[in-house]
Design a protein around this motif. Sequence first.
Motif, mmCIF file in Angstrom:
data_model
loop_
_atom_site.group_PDB
_atom_site.id
_atom_site.type_symbol
_atom_site.label_atom_id
_atom_site.label_comp_id
_atom_site.label_asym_id
_atom_site.label_seq_id
_atom_site.Cartn_x
_atom_site.Cartn_y
_atom_site.Cartn_z
ATOM 1 N N GLU A 148 -30.802 7.165 9.893
ATOM 2 C CA GLU A 148 -31.959 6.293 9.641
ATOM 3 C C GLU A 148 -31.591 4.954 9.003
ATOM 4 O O GLU A 148 -32.259 3.952 9.230
ATOM 5 N N LYS A 149 -30.509 4.932 8.211
ATOM 6 C CA LYS A 149 -30.168 3.717 7.468
ATOM 7 C C LYS A 149 -28.678 3.422 7.524
ATOM 8 O O LYS A 149 -27.854 4.313 7.755
ATOM 9 N N LEU A 150 -28.344 2.135 7.270
ATOM 10 C CA LEU A 150 -26.955 1.720 7.103
ATOM 11 C C LEU A 150 -26.872 0.920 5.797
ATOM 12 O O LEU A 150 -27.667 0.001 5.579
ATOM 13 N N ILE A 151 -25.943 1.299 4.928
ATOM 14 C CA ILE A 151 -25.754 0.626 3.635
ATOM 15 C C ILE A 151 -24.521 -0.273 3.724
ATOM 16 O O ILE A 151 -23.400 0.202 3.958
ATOM 17 N N LEU A 152 -24.720 -1.568 3.522
ATOM 18 C CA LEU A 152 -23.643 -2.568 3.545
ATOM 19 C C LEU A 152 -23.346 -2.993 2.109
ATOM 20 O O LEU A 152 -24.243 -3.423 1.380
ATOM 21 N N GLU A 153 -22.094 -2.879 1.714
ATOM 22 C CA GLU A 153 -21.662 -3.291 0.376
ATOM 23 C C GLU A 153 -20.854 -4.580 0.477
ATOM 24 O O GLU A 153 -19.810 -4.607 1.136
ATOM 25 N N ILE A 154 -21.359 -5.652 -0.139
ATOM 26 C CA ILE A 154 -20.672 -6.938 -0.160
ATOM 27 C C ILE A 154 -20.096 -7.128 -1.568
ATOM 28 O O ILE A 154 -20.841 -7.248 -2.548
ATOM 29 N N PHE A 155 -18.768 -7.136 -1.672
ATOM 30 C CA PHE A 155 -18.109 -7.203 -2.969
ATOM 31 C C PHE A 155 -17.990 -8.672 -3.403
ATOM 32 O O PHE A 155 -17.171 -9.441 -2.868
ATOM 33 N N ASP A 156 -18.841 -9.041 -4.351
ATOM 34 C CA ASP A 156 -18.905 -10.426 -4.835
ATOM 35 C C ASP A 156 -19.119 -10.360 -6.345
ATOM 36 O O ASP A 156 -20.246 -10.394 -6.837
ATOM 37 N N LYS A 157 -18.008 -10.268 -7.088
ATOM 38 C CA LYS A 157 -18.075 -10.045 -8.539
ATOM 39 C C LYS A 157 -18.708 -11.227 -9.263
ATOM 40 O O LYS A 157 -18.427 -12.381 -8.969
ATOM 41 N N GLY A 158 -19.598 -10.895 -10.218
ATOM 42 C CA GLY A 158 -20.242 -11.923 -11.015
ATOM 43 C C GLY A 158 -21.236 -12.776 -10.255
ATOM 44 O O GLY A 158 -21.506 -13.919 -10.643
#
Length: 205
Positions: free
Chosen positions: A13-23
């Motif tokens: 049902e879903k797709l989780i996208l993680e964008i690593f952008d510290k701070g």
Amino acid sequence: MTTPRHAFYENDEKLILEIFDKGVDASKVEITFKSRSFTYKNGEKTLNLEPLQGQIDPDKSAYDVRSVKVEVTFVKLVPGRWGQLVGDSPDPLTNVPSTSTAPPPEFAPPTKRAQRKNWDGITQKILEEDKSLTSDQDPNVGGDATVNEFFQKLYADADEDTRRAMLKSYTESGGTTLSTNWAEVGKAPVEVKPPEGSEWKKWGA
């Protein structure tokens, strides 16, 4: 322009996208959802995904800015696994049949209710067939063989009331009447009805 590191995981049902952008500063993040595309901007960092492997619902999709990453949730319009973020596969919705063009469902024809056999009609038909033969064509015409065969044929397939009517009418009429109507036969004794031009007499009289 640089592309931030990113990864994803999904279910049907879903797709989780993680964008690593510290701070990251949430006030400076620009995110755009479209049915087959996604854009992330934060200063010099840009992530553009187009075309997406599947179609999403932009209104239900969302994102959450955290301390070291931005978590984006894509809500899929068509359940299933993508396997990758982007691809040139056709729009999944084009394979979903329209309700307006779908053929009407097939309905099984209604089952006919079992009908009671018309034994009187069958009796009459067989008697008429017997009458159509002469003694030259069938030596058993009018004899005991024909009567017995006819009686057994009806009796074997008949219900309880029909059998009672046949036995009573045949016995009480001296073999001159064969009825399958118990409602009529059960009311009174069945009269003897000898063939036209003949006279009924008891044996030995």
